[in-house]
Design a protein around this motif. Structure first.
Motif, PDB file in Angstrom:
ATOM      1  N   ARG A 487     116.227  69.404  60.918  1.00  0.00           N
ATOM      2  CA  ARG A 487     115.444  69.865  62.073  1.00  0.00           C
ATOM      3  C   ARG A 487     114.163  69.049  62.228  1.00  0.00           C
ATOM      4  O   ARG A 487     113.796  68.660  63.343  1.00  0.00           O
ATOM      5  CB  ARG A 487     115.111  71.348  61.915  1.00  0.00           C
ATOM      6  N   CYS A 488     113.469  68.788  61.116  1.00  0.00           N
ATOM      7  CA  CYS A 488     112.222  68.020  61.181  1.00  0.00           C
ATOM      8  C   CYS A 488     112.474  66.615  61.709  1.00  0.00           C
ATOM      9  O   CYS A 488     111.691  66.086  62.505  1.00  0.00           O
ATOM     10  CB  CYS A 488     111.565  67.977  59.805  1.00  0.00           C
ATOM     11  N   TYR A 489     113.564  65.993  61.263  1.00  0.00           N
ATOM     12  CA  TYR A 489     113.874  64.636  61.715  1.00  0.00           C
ATOM     13  C   TYR A 489     114.184  64.611  63.203  1.00  0.00           C
ATOM     14  O   TYR A 489     113.665  63.763  63.949  1.00  0.00           O
ATOM     15  CB  TYR A 489     115.061  64.086  60.916  1.00  0.00           C
ATOM     16  N   ILE A 490     115.010  65.546  63.667  1.00  0.00           N
ATOM     17  CA  ILE A 490     115.389  65.569  65.086  1.00  0.00           C
ATOM     18  C   ILE A 490     114.173  65.873  65.954  1.00  0.00           C
ATOM     19  O   ILE A 490     113.956  65.238  66.995  1.00  0.00           O
ATOM     20  CB  ILE A 490     116.504  66.604  65.326  1.00  0.00           C
ATOM     21  N   THR A 491     113.349  66.830  65.537  1.00  0.00           N
ATOM     22  CA  THR A 491     112.143  67.185  66.303  1.00  0.00           C
ATOM     23  C   THR A 491     111.210  65.988  66.407  1.00  0.00           C
ATOM     24  O   THR A 491     110.627  65.721  67.464  1.00  0.00           O
ATOM     25  CB  THR A 491     111.431  68.367  65.638  1.00  0.00           C
ATOM     26  N   LYS A 492     111.048  65.268  65.299  1.00  0.00           N
ATOM     27  CA  LYS A 492     110.172  64.092  65.298  1.00  0.00           C
ATOM     28  C   LYS A 492     110.694  63.017  66.256  1.00  0.00           C
ATOM     29  O   LYS A 492     109.907  62.395  66.993  1.00  0.00           O
ATOM     30  CB  LYS A 492     110.067  63.548  63.875  1.00  0.00           C
ATOM     31  N   LYS A 493     111.995  62.798  66.268  1.00  0.00           N
ATOM     32  CA  LYS A 493     112.574  61.783  67.143  1.00  0.00           C
ATOM     33  C   LYS A 493     112.473  62.191  68.618  1.00  0.00           C
ATOM     34  O   LYS A 493     112.217  61.352  69.486  1.00  0.00           O
ATOM     35  CB  LYS A 493     114.028  61.539  66.763  1.00  0.00           C
ATOM     36  N   ILE A 494     112.685  63.469  68.909  1.00  0.00           N
ATOM     37  CA  ILE A 494     112.557  63.930  70.295  1.00  0.00           C
ATOM     38  C   ILE A 494     111.113  63.778  70.766  1.00  0.00           C
ATOM     39  O   ILE A 494     110.855  63.388  71.915  1.00  0.00           O
ATOM     40  CB  ILE A 494     113.026  65.389  70.423  1.00  0.00           C
ATOM     41  N   SER A 527     113.320  74.472  74.224  1.00  0.00           N
ATOM     42  CA  SER A 527     113.219  74.441  72.768  1.00  0.00           C
ATOM     43  C   SER A 527     114.366  73.615  72.197  1.00  0.00           C
ATOM     44  O   SER A 527     115.301  73.233  72.914  1.00  0.00           O
ATOM     45  CB  SER A 527     113.267  75.860  72.203  1.00  0.00           C
ATOM     46  N   LEU A 528     114.300  73.358  70.901  1.00  0.00           N
ATOM     47  CA  LEU A 528     115.366  72.585  70.265  1.00  0.00           C
ATOM     48  C   LEU A 528     116.695  73.331  70.351  1.00  0.00           C
ATOM     49  O   LEU A 528     117.744  72.720  70.598  1.00  0.00           O
ATOM     50  CB  LEU A 528     115.007  72.312  68.800  1.00  0.00           C
ATOM     51  N   ALA A 529     116.667  74.640  70.174  1.00  0.00           N
ATOM     52  CA  ALA A 529     117.909  75.433  70.269  1.00  0.00           C
ATOM     53  C   ALA A 529     118.519  75.350  71.656  1.00  0.00           C
ATOM     54  O   ALA A 529     119.744  75.262  71.808  1.00  0.00           O
ATOM     55  CB  ALA A 529     117.625  76.887  69.900  1.00  0.00           C
ATOM     56  N   GLN A 530     117.677  75.346  72.688  1.00  0.00           N
ATOM     57  CA  GLN A 530     118.182  75.237  74.049  1.00  0.00           C
ATOM     58  C   GLN A 530     118.768  73.855  74.316  1.00  0.00           C
ATOM     59  O   GLN A 530     119.765  73.721  75.039  1.00  0.00           O
ATOM     60  CB  GLN A 530     117.064  75.543  75.040  1.00  0.00           C
TER      61      GLN A 530
END
Length: 575
Positions: A487-494, A527-530
């Motif tokens: 999750r941290c990696y994907i959030t950082k890339k987004i 949000s990431l979930a959405q």
């Protein structure tokens, strides 16, 4: 010399026993992948089952006729939009590589599969995993039933070597001289079998016994490094020593450890100075050292030159002092005896800040805390924490009045007025020289660890542990930890994609800029979930007939294709 690659395909059988007692028999086709240097499962087929009390394999029923007559077809439909993103994240972050290098092939695939399921479903419970697998390809191709993940958690909880190998691998990928946040949260539980579940400070305030979860988090890399669990009654202030030892296991170049007031004590600062550990910690303004520093810098904080360049509501100033630490030796060495007094001098840097926005917050918090303590004293509560008892002795006055000797509790107005002088001030102390506002920025970055705790409880099913035994809980928490790394990696890339959208470039047309601004608005509203739900509707259908194989994927709009391209999931995108 290694044996030459033969390209041979191996066919074997595997048997998986379900909770119902039925054993399912699968035919598994594997081959060696030269690129990854691993054995890869290329196909898995259910060929029969063994009923309880029997040793015979009952073959599976033949497929129903599809009405095509001689032209038989085999069709497969899978949700690929979400799983492609998760596959890209595991590969790009090297999380998959680190897990597979730390655990056996089967356990690694199960860990990654459960972590991706939790992340892709926003923390759904595990009993739904087996049905979710039907339409989503995961690294572990067999069904992950309750028995399968139960055995996995128990084995992981006992495999400390694999867990620490993974922590070491993630720590080795951090940037140079990282800033490490160290903090804790509490996990509430109804279980009577969890030995660490004890009555202590409950951050969720639900009245249950808690287990303390301690986490090391690199705030600049925005990535968790390691975690540990402890009994829920252990105070934060005495839990720092083990974190220092764990950090020394990692090959990290001069990390700066940031902590909150819960970890401040004179002994902790002394121990970190003795070990040459760089630290930055918030100290309570009730501490004499902090108040003396505030009084020294109070006038300087009122000047315009003290205003923070990135937060105009805050002003700051620094002061360095030589501080003397003393302690008694615990062991005899050479001419020094146990019990002798040791003396050490170290330079400390105090960074004092005044925030106008915090004045009212401190006032409300102060009133709320004292009113609660006054109520508890009046109700006859006998036991308080050390910090609470100090506040009672300082700010409350207790007396017995009347013939019955009724307890009467009032406030010490003079001490309360003295405390109000420091509302809006906060003090950071460090043994590392840095600019006052650099210290503020480093400390504020540690707020990301609070987001991590929230995501762990909400997004990876971590609020209530539903396990019988402590070792199984540790195994489950490790898989949750891997999901948080994803999750941290994907959030950082987004976040990085958002920052480059809508900026003027030499080769960008008006249509491209319009498309980028539309994508940026879309990302800011979800949000990431959405975002995961949005791409989970992308499906691939594959039909194999006598005439050949045909495959097609759900169409996507230009905005979605641009997002996947900028994220790195796809290599090319056409508008």
């Amino acid at each position: 010399m290694p044996r030459p690659y033969s390209g041979k395909v191996h066919v074997s059988q595997s048997r998986i026993k379900r909770k119902s007692g039925i054993t399912y028999v699968y035919e598994r086709t594997t081959h060696y992948d030269q690129k990854t240097r691993k054995t890869v499962t290329s196909a898995s087929k259910l060929i029969g089952k063994i009923l309880p009390g029997s040793a015979d394999v009952v073959p599976t029923r033949p497929r129903k006729s599809n009405g095509l007559g001689a032209a038989q077809a085999v069709a497969i439909r899978r949700h690929v939009g979400l799983t492609d993103i998760l596959e890209w994240a595991g590969r790009g972050s090297l999380i998959d590589q680190d897990v597979r290098s730390s655990f056996s092939h089967g356990d690694a695939d199960k860990i990654l599969s459960i972590a991706r399921y939790w992340l892709g479903t926003d923390g759904n419970t595990l009993p739904r995993l087996e049905s979710w697998q039907v339409m989503h390809d995961l690294p572990y191709s067999y069904g992950i039933s309750e028995d399968v993940y139960g055995e996995l958690f128990k084995s992981l909880g006992c495999n400390e070597d694999g867990i620490q190998r993974y922590f070491l691998a993630r720590a080795s990928r951090l940037s140079r001289k990282p800033v490490i946040a160290y903090d804790s949260t509490t996990i509430s539980t109804y279980s009577q079998n969890q030995k660490e579940a004890r009555r202590g400070f409950n951050k969720d305030r639900d009245g249950l016994d808690t287990i303390k979860l301690l986490t090391l988090y690199s705030v600049k890399d925005r990535e968790p490094i390691a975690f540990a669990k402890q009994p829920g009654n252990i105070p934060d202030v005495i839990a720092l020593d083990n974190a220092i030892e764990q950090l020394n296991c990692f090959d990290i170049e001069k990390p700066l450890v940031t902590t909150d007031t819960g970890y401040y004590s004179h002994d902790n600062i002394r121990d970190m100075c003795r070990r040459n550990m760089k630290f930055l910690t918030l100290i309570d303004t009730d501490v004499i050292m902090a108040r003396d520093t505030v009084e020294t810098l109070r006038d300087k904080l009122e000047s315009m030159s003290a205003v923070c360049p990135f937060d105009y509501a805050v002003s700051g100033a620094s002061l360095s002092v030589m501080h003397t630490f003393t302690w008694q030796r615990q062991r005899r060495r050479a001419e020094k005896q146990a019990g002798d007094e040791e003396v050490m001098q170290r330079r400390l840097y105090f960074h004092v800040f005044k925030s106008n926005d915090l004045v009212s917050k401190h006032e409300v918090s102060f009133r709320q805390r004292l009113m609660e303590l006054k109520r508890q004293v009046e109700e006859g509560v006998a036991e308080f924490t050390e910090a609470a008892q100090k506040r009672i002795d300082r700010y409350l006055v207790q007396s017995r009045v009347g013939r019955g000797g009724n307890l009467h509790v009032t406030f010490n107005e003079e001490e309360c007025a003295g405390a109000r002088k420091y509302f809006g001030y906060f003090v950071l102390v460090s043994n590392s020289a840095m600019d006052v506002f650099e210290a503020l920025e480093n400390y504020r970055l540690r707020e990301k660890i609070e987001e991590l705790f929230k995501n762990e409880k909400e997004s990876v099913d971590g609020r209530r542990p539903r396990l019988w035994y402590p070792d199984a809980l540790r195994g489950r928490q490790f898989v949750q930890f891997v999901a948080l790394c994803y999750r941290c990696y994907i959030t950082k890339k987004i976040k990085a994609v958002e920052e480059q959208l809508g900026t003027d470039g030499e080769n960008k047309t008006k249509e491209q800029l319009k498309l980028e601004k539309g994508l940026k608005n879309w990302l800011e509203q979800r949000s990431l979930a959405q975002i995961f739900d949005w791409f989970d509707c992308v499906e691939t259908t594959s039909v194999k007939t006598d005439a050949g194989t045909r495959r097609w994927t759900t169409e996507s709009v230009a905005r979605d294709r641009l997002f996947l391209k900028l994220l790195g999931v796809t290599e090319s995108c056409s508008n």
